[in-house]
Write a protein that holds these residues in place. Structure first.
Motif, PDB file in Angstrom:
ATOM      1  N   LEU A 406       0.854  -1.188   0.000  1.00 19.98           N
ATOM      2  CA  LEU A 406       0.000   0.000   0.000  1.00 19.98           C
ATOM      3  C   LEU A 406       0.889   1.237   0.000  1.00 19.98           C
ATOM      4  CD1 LEU A 406      -2.835   1.281   0.267  1.00 19.98           C
ATOM      5  CD2 LEU A 406      -2.525   1.189   2.750  1.00 19.98           C
ATOM      6  N   ASN A 407       0.786   2.058  -1.032  1.00 18.68           N
ATOM      7  CA  ASN A 407       1.553   3.296  -1.117  1.00 18.68           C
ATOM      8  C   ASN A 407       0.765   4.438  -0.483  1.00 18.68           C
ATOM      9  OD1 ASN A 407       3.542   1.933  -2.545  1.00 18.68           O
ATOM     10  ND2 ASN A 407       2.667   2.444  -4.517  1.00 18.68           N
ATOM     11  N   PHE A 408       1.471   5.291   0.264  1.00 17.59           N
ATOM     12  CA  PHE A 408       0.825   6.450   0.867  1.00 17.59           C
ATOM     13  C   PHE A 408       1.860   7.536   1.097  1.00 17.59           C
ATOM     14  CE2 PHE A 408       1.671   3.228   4.161  1.00 17.59           C
ATOM     15  CZ  PHE A 408       2.591   3.903   4.954  1.00 17.59           C
ATOM     16  N   SER A 409       1.368   8.745   1.382  1.00 20.02           N
ATOM     17  CA  SER A 409       2.230   9.892   1.632  1.00 20.02           C
ATOM     18  C   SER A 409       2.174  10.258   3.106  1.00 20.02           C
ATOM     19  CB  SER A 409       1.792  11.090   0.774  1.00 20.02           C
ATOM     20  OG  SER A 409       1.805  10.754  -0.591  1.00 20.02           O
ATOM     21  N   THR A 413      -4.256   9.340   6.218  1.00 19.79           N
ATOM     22  CA  THR A 413      -4.971   8.534   7.214  1.00 19.79           C
ATOM     23  C   THR A 413      -5.243   7.148   6.629  1.00 19.79           C
ATOM     24  OG1 THR A 413      -6.012  10.499   8.138  1.00 19.79           O
ATOM     25  CG2 THR A 413      -7.018   8.374   8.648  1.00 19.79           C
ATOM     26  N   ILE A 414      -4.925   6.112   7.386  1.00 20.88           N
ATOM     27  CA  ILE A 414      -5.021   4.732   6.918  1.00 20.88           C
ATOM     28  C   ILE A 414      -5.944   3.966   7.858  1.00 20.88           C
ATOM     29  CG2 ILE A 414      -3.716   2.643   6.357  1.00 20.88           C
ATOM     30  CD1 ILE A 414      -1.226   4.502   6.164  1.00 20.88           C
ATOM     31  N   THR A 415      -6.872   3.205   7.299  1.00 25.07           N
ATOM     32  CA  THR A 415      -7.759   2.353   8.087  1.00 25.07           C
ATOM     33  C   THR A 415      -7.107   0.986   8.270  1.00 25.07           C
ATOM     34  OG1 THR A 415      -9.702   3.475   7.198  1.00 25.07           O
ATOM     35  CG2 THR A 415     -10.043   1.326   8.220  1.00 25.07           C
ATOM     36  N   CYS A 429      -6.187   2.889   2.171  1.00 21.92           N
ATOM     37  CA  CYS A 429      -5.950   4.327   2.069  1.00 21.92           C
ATOM     38  C   CYS A 429      -6.245   4.765   0.631  1.00 21.92           C
ATOM     39  CB  CYS A 429      -4.508   4.678   2.455  1.00 21.92           C
ATOM     40  SG  CYS A 429      -4.094   6.421   2.325  1.00 21.92           S
ATOM     41  N   ASN A 430      -7.030   5.809   0.489  1.00 25.93           N
ATOM     42  CA  ASN A 430      -7.371   6.331  -0.838  1.00 25.93           C
ATOM     43  C   ASN A 430      -7.969   5.254  -1.738  1.00 25.93           C
ATOM     44  OD1 ASN A 430      -6.369   8.851  -0.071  1.00 25.93           O
ATOM     45  ND2 ASN A 430      -4.292   8.319  -0.740  1.00 25.93           N
TER      46      ASN A 430
END
Length: 449
Positions: A406-409, A413-415, A429-430
């Motif tokens: 999972l890519n994020f910045s 906010t991540i569930t 996320c997203n």
């Protein structure tokens, strides 16, 4: 330009300068791409020798920009300004050269490849300008230059003694018969075999979609360990095991005759076959065990359903299955009765996203893409209880080429969906789902949610 090419041209230019061929030396210096400060300094000296003061000034400027502590470059630029009768700038560069000495009485540039010593003078009197000899240039490290020449550490082999007349062969070859006039036995065909598996050549490029599949391109040679009835083969390639569609492969016989064919077989121009459906849950290490079990009925229209529960798993059902078939498959997987399970199209169940016996399954299966669909599952006690979804905030950005990650910045906010292990978590996320390092996030306190 590589370091080796730069070093070779640098050494060649210095060689021409030593022969007093300064125009050729300057031409070679100017052909070097991205020169260092020493090369720029040598270019400036050659321009000074040609009385081209403007070009010399630009070269010394570049040398100083590359190395602002090179005192001799300030000194040479000061001489250039002096010859251009720009005395204020000349005096400024001489002061900068003196400052670059950093309290030392001299700097010996011999260790850097320049046979020159720059002295500091404290005498407050007029004297004739001391000029730097423009014919003295920075030379590359002699040890590096020596490595440019190819060395033959083994040397050339030669025959010391042989009973065969005029046996002057040198190199690697089978042992020659050491009996005069003896018969020469023909060599039997040599077949190269792998330690295990049958050799096959890859006809089409295959891009894996799961972690147990193997990426291959046309022309690769793989060794098939086992072929299953679902048209998938467990293969070995570059010491890695994985699954590849068998209709992407072609049996290959590797022999001496085939090795003598130096022509390269061009890749096929036809389109690759369709990707075969996989038996759910089979991995390369489990294929041998799966063949001994009872075979499930084959279906050409299976859909992979990825389910997020307290852990993530996947099941395969025919596309367009009824709610009863789907819920029974999932209930067997998590060992809970169907009445205790709530399915949803989103992570938070709602009237629009919740799936039940009254739901039109055509709407559910329309969300499938590429034979895959993602659902969320909650036990009845979790749905009715007061347990809240855990939210995480990203402390650092995380990017990975792995499709399962999972890519994020930073700040996203991540569930949290599940905990894979102590170091890895699974979350959403997203509208993307995947795994990520636990050290990259922290849990959001309840009062901040």
């Amino acid at each position: 330009m590589s370091f080796v090419d730069t070093l070779r041209l640098w050494d060649e230019a210095v060689t021409f300068a030593d022969r007093q061929d300064f125009s050729e030396a300057l031409r070679i210096f100017l052909s070097i791409q991205q020169p260092n400060s020493k090369i720029y300094f040598s270019i400036g000296c050659l321009h000074l020798l040609n009385q081209d003061f403007d070009a010399a000034e630009k070269a010394f400027d570049c040398s100083i920009r590359k190395d602002e502590h090179l005192a001799v470059a300030f000194f040479q630029r000061g001489i250039t300004f002096y010859k251009k009768q720009r005395y204020e700038e000349s005096l400024g560069d001489f002061h900068r050269a003196f400052k670059a000495l950093r309290g030392n009485q001299l700097i010996d540039y011999k260790a850097l490849g320049l046979r020159y010593i720059l002295y500091a003078s404290e005498k407050q009197k007029l004297f004739k300008l001391v000029e730097f000899p423009s014919k003295v240039l920075f030379k590359p490290n002699k040890h590096y230059v020596a490595e440019l020449e190819k060395k033959d550490y083994l040397g050339k082999a030669k025959v010391v003694a042989s009973v065969i007349p005029q046996d002057e062969f040198s190199g690697f070859a089978p042992l020659q018969p050491q009996v005069e006039d003896g018969p020469i036995c023909p060599r039997e065909p040599e077949v190269l075999r792998a330690l295990e598996g049958e050799p096959h050549t890859v006809l089409f490029e295959f891009v894996p979609e799961t972690s147990d599949e193997l990426a291959v391109v046309p022309g690769n040679v793989v060794f098939v360990l086992q072929k299953d009835s679902d048209n998938w083969a467990s293969v070995v390639f570059n010491e890695r095991r994985g699954l590849v569609p068998y209709n992407y492969l072609e049996p290959l016989e590797i022999s001496v005759a085939s090795r003598q064919n130096t022509g390269r077989t061009p890749p096929p121009s036809r389109e690759p076959p369709t990707r075969p459906q996989r038996k759910q849950g089979l991995t390369p290490s489990e294929n041998s065990c799966a063949n001994t079990q009872q075979k499930e009925p084959q279906s050409d229209n299976l859909c992979t359903v990825k389910v997020h529960f307290t852990f993530s798993f996947s099941v395969s059902v025919p596309h367009g299955s009824t709610y009863a078939v789907l819920i029974e498959k999932i209930s067997k997987k998590i060992k809970l009765p169907p009445t205790a399970i709530t399915l949803s199209l989103t992570s938070e169940p709602s009237e629009q996203s919740e799936i039940s016996a009254n739901t039109e399954m055509e709407h559910v299966w329309s969300r499938a893409s590429g034979g895959r669909i993602t659902l969320w599952c909650k036990a009845q006690e979790e749905t009715d209880g007061k347990q809240k979804t855990i939210q995480l905030v990203a402390l650092h950005s995380y990017e990975s080429s792995n499709p399962e990650d999972l890519n994020f910045s930073q700040g996203d906010t991540i569930t949290l969906l599940s905990r894979v292990n102590q170091d890895w978590l699974e979350g959403q996320c997203n509208e993307n789902t995947g795994i990520f390092p636990a050290s990259f996030v922290e849990e959001v306190p309840v009062n901040e949610e």
